[in-house]
Design a protein around this motif. Structure first.
Motif, PDB file in Angstrom:
ATOM      1  N   MET A   1      37.192  29.360  35.561  1.00 54.96           N
ATOM      2  CA  MET A   1      38.329  29.610  36.448  1.00 54.96           C
ATOM      3  C   MET A   1      37.896  30.529  37.594  1.00 54.96           C
ATOM      4  N   THR A   2      38.254  30.141  38.807  1.00 54.86           N
ATOM      5  CA  THR A   2      37.876  30.931  39.970  1.00 54.86           C
ATOM      6  C   THR A   2      38.789  32.144  40.122  1.00 54.86           C
ATOM      7  N   ILE A   3      38.199  33.298  40.425  1.00 55.33           N
ATOM      8  CA  ILE A   3      38.952  34.531  40.636  1.00 55.33           C
ATOM      9  C   ILE A   3      39.192  34.693  42.131  1.00 55.33           C
ATOM     10  N   ASP A   4      40.455  34.653  42.537  1.00 60.25           N
ATOM     11  CA  ASP A   4      40.808  34.810  43.945  1.00 60.25           C
ATOM     12  C   ASP A   4      40.902  36.288  44.307  1.00 60.25           C
ATOM     13  N   VAL A   5      40.313  36.629  45.452  1.00 54.50           N
ATOM     14  CA  VAL A   5      40.204  38.033  45.870  1.00 54.50           C
ATOM     15  C   VAL A   5      40.768  38.215  47.271  1.00 54.50           C
ATOM     16  N   LEU A   6      41.538  39.277  47.452  1.00 53.87           N
ATOM     17  CA  LEU A   6      42.018  39.682  48.769  1.00 53.87           C
ATOM     18  C   LEU A   6      41.282  40.957  49.164  1.00 53.87           C
ATOM     19  N   ILE A   7      40.744  40.986  50.381  1.00 56.57           N
ATOM     20  CA  ILE A   7      40.000  42.151  50.869  1.00 56.57           C
ATOM     21  C   ILE A   7      40.841  42.889  51.899  1.00 56.57           C
ATOM     22  N   VAL A   8      41.028  44.199  51.677  1.00 57.58           N
ATOM     23  CA  VAL A   8      41.847  45.016  52.581  1.00 57.58           C
ATOM     24  C   VAL A   8      41.032  46.219  53.034  1.00 57.58           C
ATOM     25  N   ASP A   9      40.670  46.241  54.305  1.00 55.44           N
ATOM     26  CA  ASP A   9      39.889  47.363  54.860  1.00 55.44           C
ATOM     27  C   ASP A   9      40.031  47.334  56.369  1.00 55.44           C
ATOM     28  N   ASP A  10      40.206  48.510  56.983  1.00 53.78           N
ATOM     29  CA  ASP A  10      40.359  48.547  58.427  1.00 53.78           C
ATOM     30  C   ASP A  10      39.036  48.416  59.166  1.00 53.78           C
ATOM     31  N   GLN A  25      29.349  34.120  44.945  1.00 54.12           N
ATOM     32  CA  GLN A  25      29.461  33.878  43.509  1.00 54.12           C
ATOM     33  C   GLN A  25      30.267  32.609  43.233  1.00 54.12           C
ATOM     34  N   PRO A  26      29.816  31.780  42.300  1.00 51.77           N
ATOM     35  CA  PRO A  26      30.521  30.514  42.042  1.00 51.77           C
ATOM     36  C   PRO A  26      31.909  30.685  41.437  1.00 51.77           C
ATOM     37  N   ASP A  27      32.158  31.842  40.794  1.00 54.39           N
ATOM     38  CA  ASP A  27      33.450  32.043  40.143  1.00 54.39           C
ATOM     39  C   ASP A  27      34.377  32.967  40.918  1.00 54.39           C
ATOM     40  N   LEU A  28      33.969  33.369  42.122  1.00 53.03           N
ATOM     41  CA  LEU A  28      34.797  34.259  42.944  1.00 53.03           C
ATOM     42  C   LEU A  28      35.068  33.593  44.293  1.00 53.03           C
ATOM     43  N   ARG A  29      36.235  33.936  44.871  1.00 52.51           N
ATOM     44  CA  ARG A  29      36.591  33.337  46.156  1.00 52.51           C
ATOM     45  C   ARG A  29      37.495  34.290  46.935  1.00 52.51           C
ATOM     46  N   VAL A  30      37.141  34.567  48.184  1.00 52.60           N
ATOM     47  CA  VAL A  30      38.002  35.362  49.055  1.00 52.60           C
ATOM     48  C   VAL A  30      39.082  34.448  49.618  1.00 52.60           C
ATOM     49  N   VAL A  31      40.332  34.804  49.373  1.00 46.97           N
ATOM     50  CA  VAL A  31      41.438  33.968  49.857  1.00 46.97           C
ATOM     51  C   VAL A  31      42.123  34.564  51.080  1.00 46.97           C
ATOM     52  N   GLY A  32      41.767  35.808  51.427  1.00 45.56           N
ATOM     53  CA  GLY A  32      42.380  36.406  52.588  1.00 45.56           C
ATOM     54  C   GLY A  32      41.845  37.793  52.872  1.00 45.56           C
ATOM     55  N   GLU A 115      30.530  42.589  39.310  1.00 45.83           N
ATOM     56  CA  GLU A 115      30.869  42.914  37.928  1.00 45.83           C
ATOM     57  C   GLU A 115      32.221  43.617  37.851  1.00 45.83           C
ATOM     58  N   ALA A 116      32.503  44.508  38.801  1.00 48.97           N
ATOM     59  CA  ALA A 116      33.775  45.230  38.811  1.00 48.97           C
ATOM     60  C   ALA A 116      34.946  44.263  38.983  1.00 48.97           C
ATOM     61  N   ILE A 117      34.800  43.298  39.863  1.00 50.15           N
ATOM     62  CA  ILE A 117      35.866  42.315  40.079  1.00 50.15           C
ATOM     63  C   ILE A 117      36.113  41.526  38.802  1.00 50.15           C
ATOM     64  N   ARG A 118      35.046  41.109  38.152  1.00 49.56           N
ATOM     65  CA  ARG A 118      35.200  40.330  36.919  1.00 49.56           C
ATOM     66  C   ARG A 118      35.841  41.151  35.809  1.00 49.56           C
ATOM     67  N   VAL A 119      35.485  42.425  35.723  1.00 51.49           N
ATOM     68  CA  VAL A 119      36.031  43.287  34.680  1.00 51.49           C
ATOM     69  C   VAL A 119      37.542  43.446  34.834  1.00 51.49           C
ATOM     70  N   VAL A 120      37.998  43.790  36.037  1.00 50.43           N
ATOM     71  CA  VAL A 120      39.430  44.017  36.219  1.00 50.43           C
ATOM     72  C   VAL A 120      40.212  42.704  36.191  1.00 50.43           C
ATOM     73  N   ALA A 121      39.591  41.608  36.636  1.00 44.87           N
ATOM     74  CA  ALA A 121      40.264  40.310  36.583  1.00 44.87           C
ATOM     75  C   ALA A 121      40.526  39.895  35.140  1.00 44.87           C
ATOM     76  N   ALA A 122      39.666  40.351  34.229  1.00 46.30           N
ATOM     77  CA  ALA A 122      39.824  40.032  32.809  1.00 46.30           C
ATOM     78  C   ALA A 122      40.856  40.924  32.129  1.00 46.30           C
ATOM     79  N   GLY A 123      41.457  41.833  32.909  1.00 46.45           N
ATOM     80  CA  GLY A 123      42.499  42.689  32.344  1.00 46.45           C
ATOM     81  C   GLY A 123      42.003  44.027  31.851  1.00 46.45           C
ATOM     82  N   GLU A 124      40.733  44.326  32.097  1.00 46.42           N
ATOM     83  CA  GLU A 124      40.184  45.614  31.687  1.00 46.42           C
ATOM     84  C   GLU A 124      40.259  46.604  32.847  1.00 46.42           C
ATOM     85  N   SER A 125      39.995  47.869  32.547  1.00 47.02           N
ATOM     86  CA  SER A 125      39.955  48.902  33.578  1.00 47.02           C
ATOM     87  C   SER A 125      38.508  49.276  33.857  1.00 47.02           C
TER      88      SER A 125
END
Length: 216
Positions: A1-10, A25-32, A115-125
C-alpha cells in the motif's frame, strides 16, 4: 500500500529535497505541497494524506497551530512529523503536545526520513527518549494529577515507564516476559485512560505529571 505524504514548509528548497527523497521510494508518494500552515486543513481534506511532513516554524500559521487545527477538524487526522532545524526547541515540544507523532531534523539523512514516515504511517510514534527528556526538562509544565485520575493498573504503569524509556512493544514484551498481544493491550489501555492518541503524548503526560522524572 502506498503511503501518501503532504509536505509543508515555507522553504521551497526544503520542499524540493523532501519530495525527491519521498518520491524515490516505491511505497511513498507526495500528493501535495504547501508553504504555510493555513493551507494544510483544506489540502488534507482534499488529498487525504496519511502523513504530513510539517515545518514547525512558518511565518503565518506555524506547525503547532496547523497540527491543532488538523486534530480539531477530524477524528482521524493524518500523522504529523514535525520537521525542524533544532531538536531542543520549544516549538518542537509544543508541536508534540499538540499531537505530532514525532520530529525530524532538517539535516536528517534520506534513509532516516523514509524510515520515520513509515514508522508513523504504521501508527507508531517516532519517540526519542533523550530528546523528549530534554524538551520536558526545558519547556514542560506540570500537569497536576493527570496520571492519578487515569487510574492505571500496576502493570500499565510499568508499561508506561518502559514506553518513556523508548522501548518498543517487542522490547517491553521481552522485559516483562509476556506476549506481544498482551503488551499491545496494555499500551492501548494506557493511551485510552490518558486520553491521548499515541505514545509520544502518553510519555509527555507521564513527565508533566511527575510520574517519570526527566533526568540526564
Amino acid at each position: 500500500m502506498t503511503i501518501d505524504v503532504l509536505i509543508v514548509d515555507d522553504d521551497e528548497l526544503i520542499r524540493v529535497g523532501l519530495r525527491a527523497i519521498v518520491d524515490a521510494q516505491p511505497d511513498l508518494r507526495v500528493v501535495g505541497e504547501a508553504a504555510d500552515g493555513a493551507a494544510v486543513p483544506p489540502l488534507v481534506a482534499r488529498l487525504r494524506p496519511r502523513v504530513v511532513l510539517m515545518d514547525v516554524r512558518m511565518p503565518a500559521i506555524d506547525g503547532i497551530q496547523a497540527t491543532r487545527r488538523l486534530r480539531a477538524a477530524s477524528a482521524d487526522p493524518p500523522r504529523v512529523l514535525v520537521v525542524t532545524t533544532f531538536a531542543n526547541d520549544e516549538y518542537v515540544y509544543e508541536a508534540l503536545r499538540a499531537g505530532a507523532s514525532g520530529f525530524l531534523l532538517k539535516r536528517a539523512r534520506p534513509a532516516e526520513v523514509v524510515e520515520a514516515i513509515r514508522v508513523v504511517a504504521a501508527g507508531e510514534s517516532l519517540l526519542f527518549p533523550a530528546a523528549i527528556r530534554q524538551l520536558v526538562g526545558a519547556y514542560g509544565r506540570r500537569g497536576g494529577d493527570r496520571l492519578a485520575a487515569a487510574r492505571l493498573t500496576e502493570r500499565e504503569a510499568e508499561v508506561l515507564r518502559l514506553m518513556a524509556a523508548g522501548l518498543s512493544n517487542p522490547e517491553i514484551a521481552a522485559r516483562l516476559v509476556v506476549g506481544g498481544e498482551t503488551v499491545k493491550t496494555h499500551v492501548g489501555n494506557v493511551l485510552a485512560k490518558l486520553g491521548v492518541r499515541d505514545r509520544t503524548q502518553a510519555v509527555i503526560a507521564a513527565y508533566e505529571s511527575g510520574f517519570v522524572v526527566p533526568t540526564g
